[in-house]
Design a protein around this motif. Structure first.
Motif, mmCIF file in Angstrom:
data_model
loop_
_atom_site.group_PDB
_atom_site.id
_atom_site.type_symbol
_atom_site.label_atom_id
_atom_site.label_comp_id
_atom_site.label_asym_id
_atom_site.label_seq_id
_atom_site.Cartn_x
_atom_site.Cartn_y
_atom_site.Cartn_z
ATOM 1 N N LEU A 115 -8.879 -3.143 -3.906
ATOM 2 C CA LEU A 115 -9.038 -3.165 -2.454
ATOM 3 C C LEU A 115 -8.538 -1.910 -1.747
ATOM 4 O O LEU A 115 -9.174 -1.435 -0.808
ATOM 5 C CB LEU A 115 -8.295 -4.383 -1.868
ATOM 6 C CG LEU A 115 -8.716 -5.761 -2.370
ATOM 7 C CD1 LEU A 115 -7.822 -6.831 -1.767
ATOM 8 C CD2 LEU A 115 -10.169 -6.032 -2.021
ATOM 9 N N PHE A 116 -7.411 -1.367 -2.173
ATOM 10 C CA PHE A 116 -6.736 -0.351 -1.368
ATOM 11 C C PHE A 116 -6.484 0.969 -2.100
ATOM 12 O O PHE A 116 -5.604 1.732 -1.717
ATOM 13 C CB PHE A 116 -5.406 -0.911 -0.842
ATOM 14 C CG PHE A 116 -5.565 -2.204 -0.094
ATOM 15 C CD1 PHE A 116 -6.293 -2.252 1.083
ATOM 16 C CD2 PHE A 116 -5.006 -3.374 -0.590
ATOM 17 C CE1 PHE A 116 -6.463 -3.443 1.771
ATOM 18 C CE2 PHE A 116 -5.161 -4.580 0.095
ATOM 19 C CZ PHE A 116 -5.893 -4.605 1.280
ATOM 20 N N ASN A 117 -7.245 1.240 -3.151
ATOM 21 C CA ASN A 117 -7.038 2.483 -3.902
ATOM 22 C C ASN A 117 -7.960 3.607 -3.438
ATOM 23 O O ASN A 117 -8.164 4.586 -4.136
ATOM 24 C CB ASN A 117 -7.218 2.237 -5.403
ATOM 25 C CG ASN A 117 -8.640 1.816 -5.737
ATOM 26 O OD1 ASN A 117 -9.480 1.633 -4.855
ATOM 27 N ND2 ASN A 117 -8.917 1.660 -7.025
ATOM 28 N N TYR A 154 -1.268 7.727 2.697
ATOM 29 C CA TYR A 154 -1.431 6.273 2.665
ATOM 30 C C TYR A 154 -1.561 5.670 4.067
ATOM 31 O O TYR A 154 -2.053 4.553 4.229
ATOM 32 C CB TYR A 154 -0.280 5.603 1.904
ATOM 33 C CG TYR A 154 1.058 5.598 2.602
ATOM 34 C CD1 TYR A 154 1.352 4.685 3.613
ATOM 35 C CD2 TYR A 154 2.065 6.503 2.244
ATOM 36 C CE1 TYR A 154 2.592 4.672 4.248
ATOM 37 C CE2 TYR A 154 3.306 6.495 2.868
ATOM 38 C CZ TYR A 154 3.554 5.576 3.870
ATOM 39 O OH TYR A 154 4.780 5.560 4.496
ATOM 40 N N ALA A 155 -1.149 6.421 5.106
ATOM 41 C CA ALA A 155 -1.299 5.950 6.485
ATOM 42 C C ALA A 155 -2.770 5.742 6.833
ATOM 43 O O ALA A 155 -3.096 4.920 7.699
ATOM 44 C CB ALA A 155 -0.665 6.931 7.461
ATOM 45 N N PHE A 190 -7.324 6.507 12.034
ATOM 46 C CA PHE A 190 -6.090 5.718 12.090
ATOM 47 C C PHE A 190 -4.898 6.523 11.559
ATOM 48 O O PHE A 190 -3.764 6.313 11.998
ATOM 49 C CB PHE A 190 -6.265 4.425 11.306
ATOM 50 C CG PHE A 190 -7.059 3.375 12.047
ATOM 51 C CD1 PHE A 190 -6.467 2.617 13.044
ATOM 52 C CD2 PHE A 190 -8.391 3.154 11.753
ATOM 53 C CE1 PHE A 190 -7.184 1.659 13.744
ATOM 54 C CE2 PHE A 190 -9.121 2.198 12.441
ATOM 55 C CZ PHE A 190 -8.520 1.449 13.438
ATOM 56 N N TRP A 191 -5.165 7.419 10.638
ATOM 57 C CA TRP A 191 -4.109 8.314 10.139
ATOM 58 C C TRP A 191 -3.614 9.219 11.264
ATOM 59 O O TRP A 191 -2.417 9.412 11.455
ATOM 60 C CB TRP A 191 -4.673 9.130 8.982
ATOM 61 C CG TRP A 191 -3.700 9.995 8.248
ATOM 62 C CD1 TRP A 191 -2.349 10.094 8.456
ATOM 63 C CD2 TRP A 191 -4.004 10.895 7.167
ATOM 64 N NE1 TRP A 191 -1.800 10.994 7.579
ATOM 65 C CE2 TRP A 191 -2.786 11.502 6.780
ATOM 66 C CE3 TRP A 191 -5.178 11.243 6.505
ATOM 67 C CZ2 TRP A 191 -2.725 12.439 5.759
ATOM 68 C CZ3 TRP A 191 -5.129 12.165 5.473
ATOM 69 C CH2 TRP A 191 -3.910 12.758 5.105
ATOM 70 N N ILE A 247 0.833 -1.203 0.000
ATOM 71 C CA ILE A 247 0.000 0.000 0.000
ATOM 72 C C ILE A 247 0.870 1.256 0.000
ATOM 73 O O ILE A 247 0.607 2.220 -0.730
ATOM 74 C CB ILE A 247 -0.934 0.002 1.237
ATOM 75 C CG1 ILE A 247 -1.959 -1.139 1.140
ATOM 76 C CG2 ILE A 247 -1.667 1.344 1.353
ATOM 77 C CD1 ILE A 247 -2.801 -1.320 2.389
ATOM 78 N N SER A 248 1.913 1.245 0.819
ATOM 79 C CA SER A 248 2.784 2.421 0.920
ATOM 80 C C SER A 248 3.636 2.628 -0.327
ATOM 81 O O SER A 248 4.155 3.715 -0.561
ATOM 82 C CB SER A 248 3.706 2.285 2.137
ATOM 83 O OG SER A 248 4.593 1.191 1.983
#
Length: 433
Positions: free
Chosen positions: A217-219, A172-173, A162-163, A113-114
């Motif tokens: 999923l993660f975009n 991205y955090a 969460f960031w 992801i990062s």
């Protein structure tokens, strides 16, 4: 190197804190329900997300929400150490193994992801601004200053939470926690397999390999949250069906459904279908069914009240016909529209190895004596929903075929956790026989 260290520390911190059994707050429940590590982490996440969501209804800023949450964490740690649950025993060796597996897989996903840092078009246009609003300490009422304030805001709220708690300043955090939730959602269902731990681990890795897709999923889209919440809810359905920790799993089911409501507009339907599956298929008492109906209407009422207070428009999807009536539905059933939906529905299963595997399982299940009726029921009503939604699409702004082609994959993926549950049921059934 510093950023890599922060990412690893981030996953270690979240997983370690969430590993504490939240039932330590109630000794009676704690000793009645022996949770696995994956259950502890997922239950903590669900409780955290619901706490943050409910606090946001009071127009609190993120710093205020975080302060209240830290009080909850303090109580959790206090009772954890008070009950002396930190002592290592032979029974906890399996927990350490699970902890290592979850950390390892999650860290790999965190790093991916990062590294990619690509956001989808929808994320950049609609979801990112909600996240930045909360992160910059604006309250819920500020969402009226952005386009489409009627879109549910849970994804942006939880992402910003969460960031804010992380030591990483980059955007991205706000998406790293999704990697852990994704691993947990599949892990929970695989845990139900009645096979050795090694075989479970192999199957877990295989399912992650065939389901993992960063761009899906993660975009920045909300599909991963819907996928995970449905995994949590279906896992509870399975356990309730097998009479395992019924009260606790009903609570998990309710927490998951509440989060679904605030994730995306069509999630209302997913909650209806999950409730109907339990209501009509599983063996519940009349009293329990009344509670379910009350819960359903309470969720609808709660969202309507919050939207009315802050002046958000209450609507499902403007791309769907504005008036939902039987006459409009009949008029939408044109042979060319039906064929377009059917074509891309079938194509979707052949564009993804995971969905293709699911199609094979569904076909095999049709020839078995034990047909897992509650799974078939759930599949049927969801497929009917997908076809109805795309038949009713309003093609005034975009051609009908374009909307079906670009959107049907996501709807199918949203309901696809049932594939993993079907696999679990089939393997366990064969094992029992």
């Amino acid at each position: 190197m510093i950023e890599l260290t922060l990412i690893i520390f981030h996953v270690l911190l979240i997983t370690s804190v969430f590993s504490i059994n939240p039932l330590v707050l109630n000794k009676k429940l704690l000793y009645q329900n022996k949770n696995t590590l994956a259950q502890n982490i997922s239950l903590n996440f669900l409780i955290t997300a619901n706490i943050v969501l409910v606090l946001s209804f009071f127009n609190l800023k993120l710093t205020e929400i975080t302060s209240f949450y830290l009080i909850y964490l303090f109580l959790l740690f206090f009772f954890f150490f008070k009950n002396r649950l930190f002592k290592l025993s032979k029974k906890n060796i399996n927990l350490l193994f699970d902890f290592f597996v979850i950390i390892l897989i999650s860290t790999i996903i965190f790093l991916d992801i990062s590294n990619k840092l690509i956001l989808s078009w929808d994320s950049e246009k609609f979801w990112l601004y909600k996240k930045l609003s909360f992160y910059n300490n604006y309250s819920i009422e500020n969402l009226n200053n952005f386009t489409r304030p009627h879109y549910p805001f849970l994804g942006g709220l939880i992402g910003s939470f969460f960031w804010k708690l992380s030591f990483i300043s980059n955007e991205y955090a706000s998406r790293l926690f999704l990697g852990l939730v994704y691993v947990l959602s599949i892990y929970l269902l695989i845990e139900n397999l009645k096979i050795s731990r090694l075989k479970k681990l192999i199957i877990l890795l295989l399912f992650i390999l065939i389901t993992y897709d960063y761009f899906k999923l993660f975009n920045g889209n909300q599909e991963i949250l819907i996928f995970s919440f449905i995994c949590f809810a279906l896992n509870s359905c399975y356990k309730i069906k097998n009479r395992e920790n019924i009260f606790l799993n009903l609570c998990i089911f309710f927490l998951s459904c509440n989060l679904l409501i605030w994730t995306k507009q069509e999630a209302y339907f997913y909650v209806f279908f999950l409730l109907f599956t339990l209501f009509f298929v599983l063996k519940l008492r009349i009293k329990q069914k009344i509670y379910f109906l009350f819960f359903l209407f309470f969720l609808i009422f709660l969202r309507v009240v919050v939207y009315k207070i802050y002046g958000f428009e209450i609507s499902l999807n403007k791309d769907v016909a504005n008036e939902l009536s039987f006459q409009i539905f009949i008029e939408s059933i044109k042979i060319e529209r039906v064929l377009v939906v059917l074509k891309y529905f079938i194509f979707s299963f052949f564009q993804n190895l995971y969905l293709l595997f699911g199609l094979v399982l569904i076909l095999i299940n049709g020839f078995l004596k034990n047909k897992n009726f509650y799974i078939n029921f759930y599949l049927l009503i969801n497929i009917m929903f997908i076809f109805s939604a795309y038949l009713l699409l309003n093609d005034a702004q975009h051609p009908h075929e374009f909307q079906v082609k670009t959107g049907i994959n996501r709807l199918i993926f949203n309901i696809s956790p049932i594939i993993i549950l079907l696999f679990v049921e089939m393997v366990n059934s064969k094992k029992n026989n």
